[in-house]
Design a protein around this motif. Structure first.
Motif, mmCIF file in Angstrom:
data_model
loop_
_atom_site.group_PDB
_atom_site.id
_atom_site.type_symbol
_atom_site.label_atom_id
_atom_site.label_comp_id
_atom_site.label_asym_id
_atom_site.label_seq_id
_atom_site.Cartn_x
_atom_site.Cartn_y
_atom_site.Cartn_z
ATOM 1 N N LEU A 135 0.828 -1.207 0.000
ATOM 2 C CA LEU A 135 0.000 0.000 0.000
ATOM 3 C C LEU A 135 0.862 1.255 0.000
ATOM 4 O O LEU A 135 0.525 2.248 -0.647
ATOM 5 C CB LEU A 135 -0.961 -0.009 1.189
ATOM 6 C CG LEU A 135 -2.008 -1.123 1.177
ATOM 7 C CD1 LEU A 135 -2.875 -1.053 2.422
ATOM 8 C CD2 LEU A 135 -2.851 -1.082 -0.081
ATOM 9 N N CYS A 136 1.981 1.210 0.698
ATOM 10 C CA CYS A 136 2.912 2.337 0.719
ATOM 11 C C CYS A 136 3.441 2.606 -0.692
ATOM 12 O O CYS A 136 3.477 3.755 -1.143
ATOM 13 C CB CYS A 136 4.051 2.040 1.693
ATOM 14 S SG CYS A 136 5.238 3.378 1.893
ATOM 15 N N CYS A 137 3.833 1.546 -1.397
ATOM 16 C CA CYS A 137 4.304 1.695 -2.790
ATOM 17 C C CYS A 137 3.226 2.305 -3.663
ATOM 18 O O CYS A 137 3.507 3.210 -4.455
ATOM 19 C CB CYS A 137 4.676 0.340 -3.378
ATOM 20 S SG CYS A 137 6.184 -0.386 -2.782
ATOM 21 N N PHE A 138 2.004 1.799 -3.540
ATOM 22 C CA PHE A 138 0.923 2.282 -4.388
ATOM 23 C C PHE A 138 0.578 3.732 -4.069
ATOM 24 O O PHE A 138 0.413 4.551 -4.971
ATOM 25 C CB PHE A 138 -0.328 1.408 -4.220
ATOM 26 C CG PHE A 138 -1.514 1.967 -4.947
ATOM 27 C CD1 PHE A 138 -1.622 1.832 -6.319
ATOM 28 C CD2 PHE A 138 -2.497 2.664 -4.273
ATOM 29 C CE1 PHE A 138 -2.693 2.377 -7.013
ATOM 30 C CE2 PHE A 138 -3.575 3.220 -4.945
ATOM 31 C CZ PHE A 138 -3.675 3.070 -6.322
ATOM 32 N N ILE A 141 3.953 9.389 -1.885
ATOM 33 C CA ILE A 141 4.092 10.407 -0.849
ATOM 34 C C ILE A 141 3.848 11.795 -1.432
ATOM 35 O O ILE A 141 3.921 11.988 -2.641
ATOM 36 C CB ILE A 141 5.463 10.324 -0.137
ATOM 37 C CG1 ILE A 141 6.618 10.456 -1.121
ATOM 38 C CG2 ILE A 141 5.593 9.016 0.617
ATOM 39 C CD1 ILE A 141 7.982 10.382 -0.461
ATOM 40 N N ASP A 142 3.573 12.749 -0.546
ATOM 41 C CA ASP A 142 3.315 14.122 -0.983
ATOM 42 C C ASP A 142 4.442 15.040 -0.517
ATOM 43 O O ASP A 142 5.412 14.595 0.096
ATOM 44 C CB ASP A 142 1.939 14.605 -0.505
ATOM 45 C CG ASP A 142 1.786 14.621 1.008
ATOM 46 O OD1 ASP A 142 2.804 14.639 1.741
ATOM 47 O OD2 ASP A 142 0.630 14.636 1.478
ATOM 48 N N GLU A 143 4.295 16.336 -0.801
ATOM 49 C CA GLU A 143 5.319 17.330 -0.426
ATOM 50 C C GLU A 143 5.616 17.304 1.067
ATOM 51 O O GLU A 143 6.772 17.376 1.482
ATOM 52 C CB GLU A 143 4.861 18.738 -0.830
ATOM 53 C CG GLU A 143 4.951 19.025 -2.297
ATOM 54 C CD GLU A 143 6.378 19.257 -2.778
ATOM 55 O OE1 GLU A 143 7.293 19.475 -1.960
ATOM 56 O OE2 GLU A 143 6.569 19.214 -3.995
ATOM 57 N N GLN A 144 4.570 17.239 1.868
ATOM 58 C CA GLN A 144 4.738 17.210 3.324
ATOM 59 C C GLN A 144 5.527 15.969 3.740
ATOM 60 O O GLN A 144 6.432 16.051 4.564
ATOM 61 C CB GLN A 144 3.369 17.221 4.001
ATOM 62 C CG GLN A 144 3.425 17.122 5.508
ATOM 63 C CD GLN A 144 2.042 16.955 6.130
ATOM 64 O OE1 GLN A 144 1.018 17.021 5.459
ATOM 65 N NE2 GLN A 144 2.011 16.724 7.419
ATOM 66 N N ASP A 145 5.201 14.819 3.153
ATOM 67 C CA ASP A 145 5.896 13.575 3.476
ATOM 68 C C ASP A 145 7.380 13.654 3.128
ATOM 69 O O ASP A 145 8.212 13.061 3.819
ATOM 70 C CB ASP A 145 5.279 12.399 2.713
ATOM 71 C CG ASP A 145 3.845 12.098 3.112
ATOM 72 O OD1 ASP A 145 3.459 12.390 4.256
ATOM 73 O OD2 ASP A 145 3.111 11.556 2.261
ATOM 74 N N ASN A 148 9.786 14.478 5.845
ATOM 75 C CA ASN A 148 9.851 13.556 6.985
ATOM 76 C C ASN A 148 10.762 12.387 6.612
ATOM 77 O O ASN A 148 10.416 11.560 5.767
ATOM 78 C CB ASN A 148 8.433 13.075 7.321
ATOM 79 C CG ASN A 148 8.377 12.208 8.550
ATOM 80 O OD1 ASN A 148 9.235 11.360 8.762
ATOM 81 N ND2 ASN A 148 7.349 12.415 9.340
ATOM 82 N N TYR A 149 11.922 12.316 7.265
ATOM 83 C CA TYR A 149 12.893 11.294 6.889
ATOM 84 C C TYR A 149 12.394 9.880 7.146
ATOM 85 O O TYR A 149 12.739 8.947 6.418
ATOM 86 C CB TYR A 149 14.257 11.533 7.553
ATOM 87 C CG TYR A 149 14.323 11.315 9.037
ATOM 88 C CD1 TYR A 149 14.643 10.075 9.554
ATOM 89 C CD2 TYR A 149 14.098 12.363 9.929
ATOM 90 C CE1 TYR A 149 14.731 9.864 10.919
ATOM 91 C CE2 TYR A 149 14.188 12.168 11.280
ATOM 92 C CZ TYR A 149 14.495 10.919 11.784
ATOM 93 O OH TYR A 149 14.575 10.720 13.127
ATOM 94 N N VAL A 150 11.539 9.682 8.137
ATOM 95 C CA VAL A 150 11.006 8.350 8.412
ATOM 96 C C VAL A 150 10.066 7.918 7.287
ATOM 97 O O VAL A 150 10.148 6.791 6.791
ATOM 98 C CB VAL A 150 10.292 8.296 9.783
ATOM 99 C CG1 VAL A 150 9.635 6.945 10.004
ATOM 100 C CG2 VAL A 150 11.273 8.607 10.905
ATOM 101 N N VAL A 151 9.186 8.810 6.864
ATOM 102 C CA VAL A 151 8.240 8.490 5.791
ATOM 103 C C VAL A 151 8.984 8.185 4.496
ATOM 104 O O VAL A 151 8.681 7.207 3.803
ATOM 105 C CB VAL A 151 7.214 9.635 5.594
ATOM 106 C CG1 VAL A 151 6.350 9.386 4.366
ATOM 107 C CG2 VAL A 151 6.352 9.810 6.823
ATOM 108 N N VAL A 152 9.963 8.995 4.155
ATOM 109 C CA VAL A 152 10.734 8.769 2.926
ATOM 110 C C VAL A 152 11.461 7.432 3.002
ATOM 111 O O VAL A 152 11.439 6.648 2.046
ATOM 112 C CB VAL A 152 11.711 9.930 2.649
ATOM 113 C CG1 VAL A 152 12.683 9.579 1.520
ATOM 114 C CG2 VAL A 152 10.943 11.203 2.318
#
Length: 171
Positions: A135-138, A141-145, A148-152
């Motif tokens: 689901l993460c791949c699909f 991420i957005d500009e805000q993400d 965030n180093y954890v999200v990236v």
């Protein structure tokens, strides 16, 4: 998907991944509705209407600053909750992936829970790190993400797990 408190070394690894990829990734985040359609198209789901489950999804969005900022103009969360059925394409998530699978989830997987907030795009998965990564791949991420180093790092790790690093190069 983070399933335990990260070590100092893991945090440094995530920061290093962020530094390496943050400027290469372009925002591509799908909405909660697009995420739901993806799941419904690819897997058999049983919707559940348990108030506690729906409230947990809503509260997670409302109480988390990064998630609540994704709610536009005072829109409230619109939670949906499902069990992923152990049939068809969903069967692969119920097979033991490795010896750590039992340690993470406390035994054999008998139900996989998926919660989605249609307003913010937040999702959670209990019972399958592999489905969370898919689901993460699909979703992307957005500009805000991207700030965030954890999200990236989680996004990059999910792309690597599914052999989709070319998505970054193609964007």
């Amino acid at each position: 998907m983070i399933v335990k408190n990260p070590s100092k070394e893991k945090l440094e690894e995530w920061k290093s991944t962020w530094i390496k990829y943050k400027d290469l990734i372009k925002p591509n985040r799908k909405t909660g509705l697009e995420l739901l359609k993806y799941l419904q198209t690819n897997y058999s789901l049983t919707e559940i209407f348990d108030t506690d489950a729906l409230n947990a999804i809503s509260y997670t969005v409302s109480m988390n600053k990064n998630l609540s900022e994704k709610l536009i103009n005072g829109v409230t969360p619109v939670p949906r909750a499902f069990y992923l059925n152990n049939i068809g394409q969903g069967e692969k998530f119920y097979l033991p992936q490795n010896k750590d699978n039992k340690e993470i989830w406390g035994g054999d997987i008998t139900k996989i829970f998926v919660g989605i907030d249609l307003s913010s795009g937040f999702y959670l998965v209990e019972g399958s790190t592999m489905l969370w990564d898919e689901l993460c791949c699909f979703q992307g991420i957005d500009e805000q993400d991207l700030q965030n180093y954890v999200v990236v790092a989680q996004y990059v790790n999910a792309l690597q797990r599914f052999g989709k690093m070319n998505i970054i190069a193609d964007e």
